[in-house]
Scaffold this active site. Structure first.
Site, short mmCIF file in Angstrom:
data_model
loop_
_atom_site.label_atom_id
_atom_site.label_comp_id
_atom_site.label_asym_id
_atom_site.label_seq_id
_atom_site.Cartn_x
_atom_site.Cartn_y
_atom_site.Cartn_z
N GLU A 236 26.85 1.31 15.16
CA GLU A 236 26.34 1.60 16.51
C GLU A 236 24.85 1.29 16.47
O GLU A 236 24.06 2.08 15.96
CB GLU A 236 26.56 3.07 16.88
CG GLU A 236 28.02 3.53 16.86
CD GLU A 236 28.83 2.99 18.02
OE1 GLU A 236 28.26 2.32 18.90
OE2 GLU A 236 30.05 3.23 18.03
N CYS A 270 19.21 4.49 22.96
CA CYS A 270 19.88 3.21 22.66
C CYS A 270 20.39 2.56 23.93
O CYS A 270 20.35 1.35 24.07
CB CYS A 270 21.01 3.42 21.66
SG CYS A 270 22.13 4.73 22.11
P1 NDP Z 1 16.93 3.15 11.65
O1 NDP Z 1 17.78 1.95 11.56
O2 NDP Z 1 15.53 3.08 11.22
O3 NDP Z 1 17.57 4.35 10.81
C1 NDP Z 1 18.88 4.83 11.05
C2 NDP Z 1 19.35 5.60 9.83
O4 NDP Z 1 19.55 4.70 8.76
C3 NDP Z 1 18.35 6.65 9.34
O5 NDP Z 1 19.04 7.77 8.88
C4 NDP Z 1 17.69 5.92 8.21
O6 NDP Z 1 17.09 6.76 7.28
C5 NDP Z 1 18.86 5.18 7.62
N1 NDP Z 1 18.50 4.05 6.76
C6 NDP Z 1 17.33 3.40 6.65
N2 NDP Z 1 17.43 2.39 5.76
C7 NDP Z 1 18.69 2.41 5.29
C8 NDP Z 1 19.43 1.60 4.38
N3 NDP Z 1 18.88 0.57 3.74
N4 NDP Z 1 20.72 1.90 4.15
C9 NDP Z 1 21.31 2.91 4.79
N5 NDP Z 1 20.68 3.72 5.69
C10 NDP Z 1 19.38 3.46 5.94
O7 NDP Z 1 17.06 3.64 13.17
P2 NDP Z 1 16.27 4.83 13.86
O8 NDP Z 1 16.53 6.09 13.14
O9 NDP Z 1 14.87 4.42 14.08
O10 NDP Z 1 17.04 4.93 15.27
C11 NDP Z 1 16.70 4.16 16.37
C12 NDP Z 1 17.68 3.01 16.51
O11 NDP Z 1 18.99 3.51 16.62
C13 NDP Z 1 17.44 2.21 17.76
O12 NDP Z 1 17.59 0.84 17.48
C14 NDP Z 1 18.55 2.66 18.69
O13 NDP Z 1 18.91 1.72 19.68
C15 NDP Z 1 19.66 2.90 17.71
N6 NDP Z 1 20.66 3.80 18.26
C16 NDP Z 1 21.89 3.30 18.57
C17 NDP Z 1 22.83 4.11 19.18
C18 NDP Z 1 24.18 3.58 19.54
O14 NDP Z 1 25.06 4.37 19.83
N7 NDP Z 1 24.41 2.29 19.55
C19 NDP Z 1 22.54 5.52 19.49
C20 NDP Z 1 21.23 5.94 19.10
C21 NDP Z 1 20.33 5.10 18.50
P3 NDP Z 1 15.53 7.10 7.42
O15 NDP Z 1 15.33 7.69 8.77
O16 NDP Z 1 15.28 8.07 6.34
O17 NDP Z 1 14.78 5.79 7.24
#
Ligand code: NDP
Length: 523
Positions: A236, A270
């Site tokens: 997502e 999102c």
């Molecule tokens: P990120 O992609 O930065 O992070 C998402 C999660 O992935 C966090 O828990 C993060 O940890 C973790 N993460 C980071 N690097 C890795 C890796 N290499 N492997 C596995 N996990 C990893 O997104 P954001 O948290 O900034 O969220 C915002 C984004 O999410 C926006 O693009 C938004 O559009 C999207 N989103 C999509 C939704 C949907 O339903 N389609 C709903 C809500 C948001 P850490 O935070 O510790 O870096």
């Protein structure tokens, strides 16, 4: 963010105060959690639908009862206003409820018609839990987004291991604590905390599926990591959602929805509205309405703030860059401008005349900005909306149901709201997910339950066929009979479980299929 090599802190986006400190869990710690989850998963699945339903409904009741306490935490860690936090929690409660109540009917074993050639078989599909599901979540809706995976995965009989965003670990801890409170017997839900590396470790810890919600670039990393072990993924990811406004739309309503969709949660949604394509005949009027509403907003961290500060400081630079790029390419700022981008709070920005190949149109801005561009008609609006690589959701406003339905069918997205914004999120039975760069797979609704189960097909012979089909003892004539039966010339009719053949082509005397029985005088 991290204060030592072993721990990190979550901070309030309002004043930077420390909310809590958490361990940075390494790959060994994550793997141990998954191993514990596997034992818990066997116990959980053995409970059956009714017992799981009872426990999940207790979880739902607990979240509903303590929703204000949870909302305080969301407000503190994410920065969104209390009311918005509460709305997010209320929606999540609905999803826990739906998943608990509907898991049995969606995932129970079901029979399928076997077809003519296998009329002697009883055929069924059963849905079995995957085992341990790794859930990786973002910070922008730290309750709603993970619950869309957690509640549905648990209802389908899986254990989960949840890695919340490093910006909202306390909310994640609260949710997992609440599940453990109502299901104390086994750790069916566990928390792993840390930074991106901890999420990466979860992808390689032997889970049976990763349900990821976050940005598209991270989603690609997750998919690449999961490819090593063929671990299935549900992604997502980000969006660049558009609102389409027709000339006969209720402009007041459309402007209200576009403004709330663009600026609530500081645009960190999102499915947030980042673009509006409005019919040229009502463009001036619509833009004036949106501008007036945007100017009325009061961002900040007070009790009456319209939206809060940016949760993730690094996003501020992205917003600044998108606004600068839009203006340099000939766009015009109607409300705010580059000066609106502060260090914590970003004031509302409304842009117009922004070229379609600019960053503010093609890339996810994830801030309180909105581009309003005029279009010739709804066909052009659909084309422009579809030109982005993202395809999460869209909204269409029109006085004509036919126009909206046509646009909804043509939009290259996973979800469409007609004459509203985001209302699909509140219909628990509707699947949630995107296409293209917004990801794939679905949470919510029946599709969301099926994502966390694997189908298994079974056939059981009810009676033996006199002429075997899959045997070295098969006579060549049998193949010919079957060929003719399945050809268009043989009109085969299935009636009340019995098979009759209407006017079959001439076969050798004595060979045929009558009332489900082969007759073959010359075996
Ligand atoms: P990120 O992609 O930065 O992070 C998402 C999660 O992935 C966090 O828990 C993060 O940890 C973790 N993460 C980071 N690097 C890795 C890796 N290499 N492997 C596995 N996990 C990893 O997104 P954001 O948290 O900034 O969220 C915002 C984004 O999410 C926006 O693009 C938004 O559009 C999207 N989103 C999509 C939704 C949907 O339903 N389609 C709903 C809500 C948001 P850490 O935070 O510790 O870096």
């Amino acid at each position: 963010m991290p204060t030592t090599a072993q721990t990190f802190e979550s901070h309030s986006p309002a004043d930077g105060r420390v909310i809590a400190t958490y361990p940075i869990m390494d790959a060994d710690a994550v793997r141990e959690a998954v191993d514990r989850g596997r034992i818990a998963a066997s116990w959980w699945v053995s409970l059956g639908f009714d017992e799981r339903k009872a426990r999940l409904l207790r979880f739902k009741a607990l979240v509903a009862k303590r929703s204000k306490e949870l909302a305080e935490l969301v407000h503190a860690e994410n920065g969104k206003p209390m009311d918005d936090a509460l709305l997010e929690i209320i929606l999540s409660v609905e999803h826990i409820n739906w998943a608990a109540l509907n898991a049995r009917s969606v995932l129970k074993r079901r029979g399928v018609r076997p077809g003519l050639l296998t009329i002697n078989q009883a055929a069924h599909v059963r849905y079995q839990a995957l085992g341990v599901v790794g859930v990786i979540g973002p910070w922008n809706y730290p309750v709603f987004t993970p619950i869309g995976s957690i509640a549905y995965a648990l209802a389908a009989g899986n254990a989960i291991v949840f890695k919340p965003s490093e910006f909202t670990p306390a909310v994640g801890e609260w949710l997992i604590g609440a599940i453990n409170e109502v299901i104390p017997e086994q750790p069916v839900a566990q928390l792993v905390t840390g930074l991106g590396a901890t999420g990466a470790a979860l992808c390689e810890a032997g889970v049976d599926k990763i349900s990821f919600t976050g940005s598209t670039p991270t989603g690609k990393k997750v998919m690449a990591a999961c490819a090593k072990t063929l671990t299935p993924v549900l992604l997502e990811c980000g969006g660049k959602d558009a609102v389409l406004v027709d000339k006969d739309a209720d402009l007041e309503k459309a402007a209200d929805a576009a403004t709330f969709g663009a600026f609530s949660n500081a645009g960190q949604t999102c499915v947030g509205v980042e673009r509006v394509y409005v019919h040229q005949a009502v463009y001036d009027e619509f833009l004036a309405l949106v501008a007036a509403k945007a100017r009325n907003l009061t961002p900040g961290h007070g009790p009456d703030s319209s939206y809060g500060p940016m949760t993730m400081p690094s996003q501020i630079e992205v917003i600044r860059e998108h606004v600068r790029d839009a203006l340099e390419r000939g766009g015009r700022a109607v409300v705010g401008g580059p000066e609106s981008v502060g260090e914590g709070v970003v004031e509302p920005i409304v842009l117009t005349g922004v070229p379609e190949d600019s960053m503010a149109i093609m890339e996810e801005t994830f801030g309180p900005t909105l581009v309003v561009n005029p279009v010739r008609d709804m066909d052009e609006a659909v084309d422009r909306a579809n030109a982005a690589d993202f395809g999460l959701a869209a909204s269409v406003f029109s006085g004509s149901k036919a126009t909206m339905e046509r646009a909804a069918a043509q939009l290259h997205v996973g979800m469409v709201s007609m004459n509203s914004w985001v209302m699909y999120a509140g219909v628990s039975a509707l699947p949630w997910g995107g296409v293209g760069q917004s990801g794939f797979g679905r949470i919510h609704g029946p599709d969301g339950l099926l994502e966390f189960a694997r189908s298994k097909s079974t056939v059981r012979e009810r009676f033996a066929l006199p002429v075997p089909l899959v045997s070295f003892a098969r006579h060549p004539r049998t193949t010919e009979i079957v060929r003719r039966l399945t050809s268009r010339r043989g009109r085969v009719v299935l009636q009340a479980g019995r098979t009759a053949v209407g006017k079959p082509p001439p076969l050798q005397p004595g060979v045929g299929l009558t009332h489900g029985r082969w007759t073959n005088a010359h075996p």
